[in-house]
Design an enzyme around this catalytic site. Structure first.
Site, PDB file in Angstrom:
ATOM      1  NE  ARG A  24      -4.284  -1.349   0.040  1.00 23.37           N
ATOM      2  CZ  ARG A  24      -4.424  -2.404  -0.759  1.00 23.37           C
ATOM      3  NH1 ARG A  24      -3.426  -2.737  -1.565  1.00 23.37           N
ATOM      4  NH2 ARG A  24      -5.538  -3.107  -0.762  1.00 23.37           N
ATOM      5  CG  HIS A  80      -2.753  -0.720  -7.129  1.00 23.97           C
ATOM      6  ND1 HIS A  80      -3.197  -0.005  -6.039  1.00 23.97           N
ATOM      7  CD2 HIS A  80      -2.764  -2.021  -6.728  1.00 23.97           C
ATOM      8  CE1 HIS A  80      -3.469  -0.826  -5.039  1.00 23.97           C
ATOM      9  NE2 HIS A  80      -3.211  -2.060  -5.438  1.00 23.97           N
ATOM     10  CD  GLU A  85      -2.524   3.362  -5.768  1.00 29.11           C
ATOM     11  OE1 GLU A  85      -3.542   2.707  -6.125  1.00 29.11           O
ATOM     12  OE2 GLU A  85      -1.579   2.851  -5.155  1.00 29.11           O
TER      13      GLU A  85
END
Length: 324
Positions: free
Chosen positions: A236, A284, A265
């Site tokens: 994370r 991601h 993000e």
């Protein structure tokens, strides 16, 4: 009796697969596209179940707003966007999918590490710009004999430890929730946090995001690492203090970073980290393969269907074991 399941995740999972499983279990599916707290509250007012991605907020306010909600399904491993304490107080079961992408994320972490260790992205850019010079990427170091430090030792880190064995690296790990005897099975040495920082050449982050891990790697931690250390984060974004990471790179306190996750993000296009040649970034995507996407869809839908029908789920979240 027909149940209502709200689906707030149409990107990382297959809503058609989910709908087939849920409708087969006697549920009606409602898709929620707006991922705000107020929108979720309105959607779950009379819903039995909720399936969410990593950016859908499942706050105490959301959970307390519904008198019908029985289960929250997190389509993924991490549950940092779900208030687990509030869910427990409301008697709401939380399920997740802890094993659907262990191979994918561990492989992606290794890919980022290799890309940084061999400076592959820089060489690629230089060649395409017309420069053919092996010296552009200096200095590079032999990986054999170096030390990989793992922050967290859950399923992904264990897969990574097995994969790097062929590279001849020593592997050490910090995880207060895993015993040394368990790490021994993977030829990994359990160490304390400070020893991890002092000994590692490469860091791969695998801790979930909770208050105890937010900003876990910041100015002091980077200062303790060797100047040629490489930092890889596929966990994370907020576990790594991005401002401190940037400062450490600028000061030469660490060598390079490979990031699949960021504090924000998608990132601001003007984020200075994105302009650096010593940083490799992916969007991601470490979790993704066609197979993991399929498994994710089936698992979370099956568990949510089980709970709304009064059955036991396969993967309930254990609030007492947040790191595993």
């Amino acid at each position: 009796m027909e149940h209502t399941i709200v689906l707030s995740d149409t990107k990382t999972i297959d809503p058609r697969t989910q709908s087939e499983i849920l409708e087969g279990a006697g549920a009606r599916v409602e898709v929620l596209d707006e991922k705000t707290e107020d929108a979720v509250i309105e959607a779950v007012s009379d819903a039995d179940g909720l399936i969410v991605d990593s950016i859908t907020p499942v706050t105490a306010r959301v959970l307390e707003s519904s008198e019908t909600l029985k289960v929250v399904g997190r389509a993924g491993i991490g549950v940092d966007n779900v208030d687990l304490i509030a869910a427990a107080e409301q008697g709401i079961t939380v399920v997740h999918v802890p094993d659907y992408c262990l191979d994918e994320v561990s492989t992606h972490a290794l890919s980022l590490l290799l890309a940084c260790a061999r400076n592959v992205p820089l060489h690629d850019r230089r060649v395409k710009e017309g420069t053919w010079d092996w010296r552009e990427g200096r200095p590079l170091h032999r990986m054999r004999g170096r030390t990989l430090g793992l922050a967290g030792f859950g399923g992904i880190a264990r897969r990574l430890a097995a994969k790097v064995r062929a590279y001849g690296m020593e592997v050490i790990a910090y995880d207060p929730h895993v015993k040394a005897t368990e790490m021994d099975h993977y030829a990994v040495e359990k160490v304390g946090f400070e020893e991890l920082l002092d000994r590692l050449d490469y860091l791969s982050v695998h801790t979930p995001l909770f208050e105890e891990s937010r900003g876990m790697f910041s100015t002091g931690e980077f200062e303790r690492m060797s100047d040629d250390a490489i930092v890889v984060n596929t966990a994370r974004g907020p576990v790594v203090d991005q401002d401190a990471l940037l400062a450490a790179l600028e000061a030469g306190e660490i060598a390079r970073a490979g990031l699949d996750v960021l504090e924000s993000e998608p990132p601001d296009p003007e984020d200075p980290l994105l302009a650096r040649e010593d940083v490799v970034v992916s969007p991601h995507t470490a979790w993704y393969s066609e197979e993991s996407r399929r498994d994710l869809s089936r698992s979370v839908a099956s568990d949510v269907a089980a709970v709304v029908n009064g059955e036991s789920p396969t993967n309930p979240v254990d609030i007492e074991l947040p790191w595993v």
